[in-house]
Write an enzyme that holds these catalytic residues in place. Sequence first.
Site, mmCIF file in Angstrom:
data_model
loop_
_atom_site.group_PDB
_atom_site.id
_atom_site.type_symbol
_atom_site.label_atom_id
_atom_site.label_comp_id
_atom_site.label_asym_id
_atom_site.label_seq_id
_atom_site.Cartn_x
_atom_site.Cartn_y
_atom_site.Cartn_z
ATOM 1 N N THR A 95 7.834 -10.529 31.115
ATOM 2 C CA THR A 95 6.498 -11.090 30.876
ATOM 3 C C THR A 95 5.955 -11.629 32.195
ATOM 4 O OG1 THR A 95 7.140 -11.735 28.639
ATOM 5 C CG2 THR A 95 5.136 -12.733 29.541
ATOM 6 N N LYS A 170 0.395 -9.484 26.008
ATOM 7 C CA LYS A 170 1.571 -10.346 25.829
ATOM 8 C C LYS A 170 1.209 -11.818 26.053
ATOM 9 C CE LYS A 170 5.764 -11.846 25.587
ATOM 10 N NZ LYS A 170 6.277 -12.154 24.261
ATOM 11 N N LYS A 238 5.749 -20.958 31.453
ATOM 12 C CA LYS A 238 5.238 -19.947 32.405
ATOM 13 C C LYS A 238 4.164 -19.095 31.727
ATOM 14 C CE LYS A 238 7.631 -16.300 32.273
ATOM 15 N NZ LYS A 238 7.728 -15.055 31.501
HETATM 16 N N1 LIG Z 1 13.851 -14.871 25.267
HETATM 17 C C1 LIG Z 1 12.810 -14.436 24.582
HETATM 18 O O1 LIG Z 1 12.646 -14.725 23.381
HETATM 19 C C2 LIG Z 1 11.794 -13.550 25.220
HETATM 20 C C3 LIG Z 1 11.631 -13.469 26.589
HETATM 21 N N2 LIG Z 1 10.665 -12.650 27.097
HETATM 22 C C4 LIG Z 1 10.479 -12.525 28.528
HETATM 23 O O2 LIG Z 1 11.519 -11.681 29.006
HETATM 24 C C5 LIG Z 1 11.928 -12.083 30.314
HETATM 25 C C6 LIG Z 1 13.409 -12.420 30.292
HETATM 26 O O3 LIG Z 1 13.599 -13.456 29.342
HETATM 27 P P1 LIG Z 1 15.047 -13.986 28.937
HETATM 28 O O4 LIG Z 1 16.003 -12.866 28.873
HETATM 29 O O5 LIG Z 1 14.837 -14.846 27.758
HETATM 30 O O6 LIG Z 1 15.351 -14.897 30.188
HETATM 31 P P2 LIG Z 1 16.723 -15.374 30.833
HETATM 32 O O7 LIG Z 1 16.389 -16.611 31.563
HETATM 33 O O8 LIG Z 1 17.804 -15.388 29.830
HETATM 34 O O9 LIG Z 1 17.051 -14.190 31.865
HETATM 35 C C7 LIG Z 1 16.326 -14.075 33.063
HETATM 36 C C8 LIG Z 1 16.835 -12.903 33.879
HETATM 37 O O10 LIG Z 1 16.183 -12.953 35.159
HETATM 38 C C9 LIG Z 1 17.186 -13.038 36.182
HETATM 39 N N3 LIG Z 1 16.777 -13.820 37.329
HETATM 40 C C10 LIG Z 1 16.303 -15.095 37.333
HETATM 41 N N4 LIG Z 1 16.047 -15.496 38.597
HETATM 42 C C11 LIG Z 1 16.377 -14.461 39.407
HETATM 43 C C12 LIG Z 1 16.322 -14.249 40.806
HETATM 44 N N5 LIG Z 1 15.854 -15.194 41.642
HETATM 45 N N6 LIG Z 1 16.725 -13.064 41.292
HETATM 46 C C13 LIG Z 1 17.179 -12.101 40.466
HETATM 47 N N7 LIG Z 1 17.258 -12.224 39.114
HETATM 48 C C14 LIG Z 1 16.860 -13.404 38.601
HETATM 49 C C15 LIG Z 1 18.367 -13.687 35.503
HETATM 50 O O11 LIG Z 1 19.533 -13.466 36.261
HETATM 51 P P3 LIG Z 1 20.771 -14.513 36.191
HETATM 52 O O12 LIG Z 1 21.544 -14.105 34.973
HETATM 53 O O13 LIG Z 1 21.480 -14.313 37.454
HETATM 54 O O14 LIG Z 1 20.168 -15.888 36.049
HETATM 55 C C16 LIG Z 1 18.337 -12.975 34.162
HETATM 56 O O15 LIG Z 1 18.852 -11.684 34.275
HETATM 57 C C17 LIG Z 1 11.018 -13.253 30.692
HETATM 58 O O16 LIG Z 1 9.921 -12.760 31.400
HETATM 59 C C18 LIG Z 1 10.577 -13.806 29.327
HETATM 60 O O17 LIG Z 1 9.359 -14.484 29.400
HETATM 61 C C19 LIG Z 1 9.888 -11.842 26.309
HETATM 62 C C20 LIG Z 1 10.023 -11.876 24.953
HETATM 63 C C21 LIG Z 1 10.955 -12.764 24.296
HETATM 64 O O1 LIG Z 2 8.061 -14.144 24.836
HETATM 65 C C1 LIG Z 2 8.716 -14.526 23.861
HETATM 66 C C2 LIG Z 2 8.266 -14.248 22.523
HETATM 67 C C3 LIG Z 2 9.155 -14.806 21.475
HETATM 68 C C4 LIG Z 2 8.703 -14.282 20.128
HETATM 69 O O2 LIG Z 2 7.868 -13.376 20.041
HETATM 70 O O3 LIG Z 2 9.247 -14.806 19.140
#
Ligand SMILES: NC(=O)C1=CN([C@@H]2O[C@H](COP(=O)(O)OP(=O)(O)OC[C@H]3O[C@@H](n4cnc5c(N)ncnc54)[C@H](OP(=O)(O)O)[C@@H]3O)[C@@H](O)[C@H]2O)C=CC1
Ligand SMILES: O=CCCC(=O)O
Length: 291
Positions: A95, A170, A238
């Site tokens: 996102t 989104k 964010k």
């Molecule tokens: N969780 C949710 O319900 C949802 C999330 N999203 C979006 O999806 C994306 C991922 O979310 P989510 O999986 O929950 O987040 P997490 O915080 O669990 O994962 C984030 C990912 O980004 C990586 N990362 C963070 N900082 C860095 C860096 N400086 N360099 C390289 N890699 C980095 C992390 O690596 P590391 O493991 O090393 O920290 C990890 O792989 C986001 O944009 C979020 O807004 C969208 C829909 C739903």
């Molecule tokens: O970006 C996160 C969305 C979470 C949701 O749709 O429930």
Amino acid sequence: MEVGFLGLGIMGKAMSINLIRSGFKLTVWNRTLSKCDELVELGASIGETPAAVVKKCKYTIAMLSDPSVALSVVFDKDGVLEQICHGKGYIDMSTVDADTSSKISEAITSKGGSFLEAPVSGSKKPAEDGQLVILAAGEKALYDEAIPAFDIMGKKSFFLGQVGNGAKMKLVVNMIMGSMMNAFSEGLVLADRSGLNPHTLLDVLDLGGIANPMFRLKGPTMIQNSYSPAFPLKHQQKDMRLALALGDENAVSMPVAAAANEAFKKARSLGLGDLDFSAVYETVKTLEHSS
Ligand SMILES: NC(=O)C1=CN([C@@H]2O[C@H](COP(=O)(O)OP(=O)(O)OC[C@H]3O[C@@H](n4cnc5c(N)ncnc54)[C@H](OP(=O)(O)O)[C@@H]3O)[C@@H](O)[C@H]2O)C=CC1
Ligand SMILES: O=CCCC(=O)O
């Protein structure tokens, strides 16, 4: 066909596990290497850098935390851009805002690669269950090629046209969700402080016109002050920030979203950023106490 996957956080891990279980050959990369272990046990290979993954794979998917990370994984040393070329596709499912996505798209396409943004609606459980809603935009041919993977990760895919439209859709959805979560938190506090049983409030809500899966899922855990992260609060803040910037660009007044953003910022300042976004409830409770 070898598919690359960059970013094995809450979402990326669940999505990539579904792909590998469905027969895709995966090469994965994550900044924190240990998060690759489960994928390797399922048969995935590890790429040492994003560039190494792209070199090996025709298609590479990314699921990264925020715009600055999405950019650095593409543009920095050992990044995607070093190996992207004609015949390769890059699909960013993180996102981010439309500007970030456009910068990535321009860089990828200038090297002959194809680009799709494909952020998702749905959280940890829908990711695990392959029930995400995919909001894609960019290169239509790449979208068509990605459909078999999207069908595994999601229950429905939309193609929304030019790059930026997926990101905007989104952000609009998450702006609504973040505002709803704040209204819900205020309702739970108001019920409690005025002598009502919050569990009964949940039952009443669930039978009426504003019943929804989020209240149903999060309500019981919020009442228990339990915030195991499905969607980390720092990411919701964010998204509010990026949605408000989109509102600025389009001169759309969003006082409700702005107030919700303040509550998420307050929650981050209290150290709640890594908890589930429903932990904003703690902020609402605190503000009630201090007034
Ligand atoms: N969780 C949710 O319900 C949802 C999330 N999203 C979006 O999806 C994306 C991922 O979310 P989510 O999986 O929950 O987040 P997490 O915080 O669990 O994962 C984030 C990912 O980004 C990586 N990362 C963070 N900082 C860095 C860096 N400086 N360099 C390289 N890699 C980095 C992390 O690596 P590391 O493991 O090393 O920290 C990890 O792989 C986001 O944009 C979020 O807004 C969208 C829909 C739903
Ligand atoms: O970006 C996160 C969305 C979470 C949701 O749709 O429930």
